[in-house]
Enzyme design. Structure first.
Site, PDB file in Angstrom:
ATOM      1  N   TRP A 131      -5.986   1.325  -2.890  1.00  0.00           N
ATOM      2  CA  TRP A 131      -5.775   0.203  -1.919  1.00  0.00           C
ATOM      3  C   TRP A 131      -6.985   0.208  -0.890  1.00  0.00           C
ATOM      4  O   TRP A 131      -7.335   1.382  -0.364  1.00  0.00           O
ATOM      5  CB  TRP A 131      -4.454   0.238  -1.102  1.00  0.00           C
ATOM      6  CG  TRP A 131      -3.975  -0.650  -0.441  1.00  0.00           C
ATOM      7  CD1 TRP A 131      -4.066  -2.104  -0.268  1.00  0.00           C
ATOM      8  CD2 TRP A 131      -3.573  -0.376   1.156  1.00  0.00           C
ATOM      9  NE1 TRP A 131      -3.595  -2.386   0.860  1.00  0.00           N
ATOM     10  CE2 TRP A 131      -3.295  -1.707   1.784  1.00  0.00           C
ATOM     11  CE3 TRP A 131      -3.035   0.725   1.858  1.00  0.00           C
ATOM     12  CZ2 TRP A 131      -2.420  -1.783   2.771  1.00  0.00           C
ATOM     13  CZ3 TRP A 131      -2.470   0.678   3.035  1.00  0.00           C
ATOM     14  CH2 TRP A 131      -2.342  -0.618   3.590  1.00  0.00           C
ATOM     15  N   ASP A 211       1.647   8.386  -1.466  1.00  0.00           N
ATOM     16  CA  ASP A 211       2.033   7.047  -0.809  1.00  0.00           C
ATOM     17  C   ASP A 211       3.058   6.301  -1.859  1.00  0.00           C
ATOM     18  O   ASP A 211       3.004   5.953  -2.852  1.00  0.00           O
ATOM     19  CB  ASP A 211       0.765   6.390  -0.823  1.00  0.00           C
ATOM     20  CG  ASP A 211       0.932   4.952   0.074  1.00  0.00           C
ATOM     21  OD1 ASP A 211       1.869   4.872   0.599  1.00  0.00           O
ATOM     22  OD2 ASP A 211      -0.200   4.067   0.000  1.00  0.00           O
ATOM     23  N   LYS A 246       8.207  -3.929   1.262  1.00  0.00           N
ATOM     24  CA  LYS A 246       8.128  -4.649   0.082  1.00  0.00           C
ATOM     25  C   LYS A 246       9.642  -4.532  -0.366  1.00  0.00           C
ATOM     26  O   LYS A 246      10.240  -5.686  -0.625  1.00  0.00           O
ATOM     27  CB  LYS A 246       7.303  -4.142  -1.248  1.00  0.00           C
ATOM     28  CG  LYS A 246       6.018  -3.968  -0.705  1.00  0.00           C
ATOM     29  CD  LYS A 246       5.194  -5.367  -0.604  1.00  0.00           C
ATOM     30  CE  LYS A 246       4.154  -5.146   0.330  1.00  0.00           C
ATOM     31  NZ  LYS A 246       2.575  -4.934   0.032  1.00  0.00           N
TER      32      LYS A 246
HETATM   33  N1  PMP Z   1       0.171   1.642   0.774  1.00  0.00           N
HETATM   34  C1  PMP Z   1       0.109   0.867  -0.165  1.00  0.00           C
HETATM   35  C2  PMP Z   1      -0.566   1.241  -1.592  1.00  0.00           C
HETATM   36  C3  PMP Z   1       0.061  -0.565  -0.305  1.00  0.00           C
HETATM   37  O1  PMP Z   1      -0.034  -1.382  -1.243  1.00  0.00           O
HETATM   38  C4  PMP Z   1       0.741  -0.973   1.005  1.00  0.00           C
HETATM   39  C5  PMP Z   1       0.989  -2.505   1.425  1.00  0.00           C
HETATM   40  N2  PMP Z   1       0.130  -3.349   0.824  1.00  0.00           N
HETATM   41  C6  PMP Z   1       0.754  -0.049   2.106  1.00  0.00           C
HETATM   42  C7  PMP Z   1       0.844   1.307   1.823  1.00  0.00           C
HETATM   43  C8  PMP Z   1       1.343  -0.253   3.539  1.00  0.00           C
HETATM   44  O2  PMP Z   1       2.292  -1.411   3.862  1.00  0.00           O
HETATM   45  P1  PMP Z   1       2.884  -1.915   4.976  1.00  0.00           P
HETATM   46  O3  PMP Z   1       2.022  -1.285   6.160  1.00  0.00           O
HETATM   47  O4  PMP Z   1       2.944  -3.221   4.941  1.00  0.00           O
HETATM   48  O5  PMP Z   1       4.144  -1.161   5.284  1.00  0.00           O
END
Ligand code: PMP
Length: 396
Positions: A131, A211, A246
């Site tokens: 990411w 993660d 999510k």
């Molecule tokens: N880690 C990964 C791999 C992700 O894809 C995302 C969301 N796109 C996140 C962390 C963090 O998401 P958020 O800050 O929206 O909770």
């Protein structure tokens, strides 16, 4: 003028894609770009369990005062249970602590500053690709960022390459691993692969940071936590970033946590004192509303069961779309070439389409994918799978 030398930086390419999609008058357009779950109507609705929990909060919440650096302890306890399993010995021995953060991104940012401040000199190793925010978040915190192979130009998981590189990582460095539903590729490690990674982590004394942004979107809420729990039970120390964006559909409420597993309950308190001090300088106290919703849901068996059904509904829709797309591509002679779409997990798929094909899909067929051929499978409309398959066939 003070601002004269400030240059404009290019916007996030994914956000540019949103604008281009919105401006496209073609009624048969497909938005496979942005990383949010969409239902059969193309909407990202509020979950029923979330609405019910919000109503309860509206009726019962009595204060909006600060909640403290680590957030609401009830949320911390419940999210630790969700991630590690309610029977985890770490809970009983008080070797795990959660710090509530603004989303998974906030957890990663807190973690990055923690490593920079408290473990100076440690580098961090990211999958290639990963990411994109992983790249910048750790670099901006001043860490040396390196990569281990993960998916190569042949669009296959390269476990051998990954293990070989991990075997060379300097002792003590941090290795970031995606718990499940790897973003952006959709390729996950097998249980056997995870065991091999664990062996290397142990033998080279590496510090894993897992993660966990898609719990429930791969195989199930429990199965997706398999690797996290394997590592938590086998190792004395572990960092986990958890996102509720999510699986609770709480994207804009900014809800997540950094979980730290330490070798003893006492050492955990030392670590947590540092985290609270770092968080104080980042955002002082975390936002509460999303975490309060999550605690309300996870703390009530009825709401929890409704929520688990809703997660399963989202997961099932994505799995059906994956299988359906491969099926729609099969009569066009492309079933085998795109069989990996059915094997990958989570919302994202590295399709294997190149930049030229992605550009043609967009300009000639109004199919919007991110460059590098990443498709958000959850953005597909099941009633138009054949149309999408024909568009893909036309550029292959
Ligand atoms: N880690 C990964 C791999 C992700 O894809 C995302 C969301 N796109 C996140 C962390 C963090 O998401 P958020 O800050 O929206 O909770």
């Amino acid at each position: 003028m003070h601002f004269n030398d400030i240059q404009r930086v290019p916007g996030d390419p994914i956000l540019g894609l949103i604008d281009a999609y919105a401006a496209d008058p073609n009624p048969n357009k497909f938005d496979l770009g942005v990383g949010v779950y969409k239902d059969a109507l193309g909407l990202t609705p509020i979950l029923r369990s979330v609405k019910l929990a919000e109503q309860r909060l509206l009726d019962t919440q009595t204060t909006k005062t600060y909640i403290g650096g680590h957030g609401e302890p009830r949320f911390g306890a419940l999210i630790s249970e969700l991630v590690l399993g309610k029977d985890s010995p770490l809970l009983e021995s008080k070797r795990v602590g959660a710090t509530q953060t603004p989303g998974g991104t906030g957890a990663l940012r807190l973690c990055a500053d923690f490593i920079a401040d408290c473990l100076p000199g440690r580098g961090i190793w990211l999958s290639d690709p990963t990411w994109p925010i992983h790249e910048t978040i750790f670099a901006k915190a001043g860490l040396m960022v390196s990569h281990y192979p993960y998916v190569g130009s042949d669009n296959r998981l390269n476990v051998e390459g990954m293990l070989a590189t991990l075997n060379q990582v300097p002792r003590g460095d941090v290795v970031l691993l995606h718990a499940c539903c790897h973003n952006p590729t959709g390729f996950d490690l097998s249980h056997d692969d995870w065991r091999q990674v664990l062996d290397i982590v142990r033998s080279r004394d590496l510090l894993p940071l897992i993660d966990f942004a898609y719990q429930g979107f791969g195989d199930s809420l429990e199965q997706d936590a398999w690797a996290v729990r394997l590592f938590a039970e086998a190792l004395p120390e572990l960092l986990i970033t958890s996102s509720c964006s999510k699986n609770f559909g709480l994207y804009r409420e900014r809800t997540g946590a950094l979980l730290v597993c330490a070798s003893t309950a006492d050492k955990l308190l030392d670590v947590r004192s540092q985290l609270s001090s770092i968080a104080r300088n980042l955002w002082s106290n975390p936002p509460d509303h999303g975490a309060a919703i999550v605690a309300e849901i996870l703390g009530d068996p009825e709401l929890k069961s409704l929520w688990a059904d809703e997660v399963e509904e989202m997961r099932g829709r994505i799995a059906q779309l994956r299988a359906g797309l491969v099926e729609a591509l099969t009569p066009l002679g492309l079933g085998e070439r795109f069989a990996h779409i059915g094997v990958q997990r989570g919302m994202f798929s590295y399709t294997g389409l190149n930049d030229d094909q992605v550009a043609r899909l967009r300009h000639e067929h109004s199919v919007y994918l991110v460059s590098a051929g990443r498709a958000n499978i959850a953005g597909i409309d099941a009633s138009r799978l054949d149309l999408l398959a024909q568009a893909i066939a036309a550029v292959c």
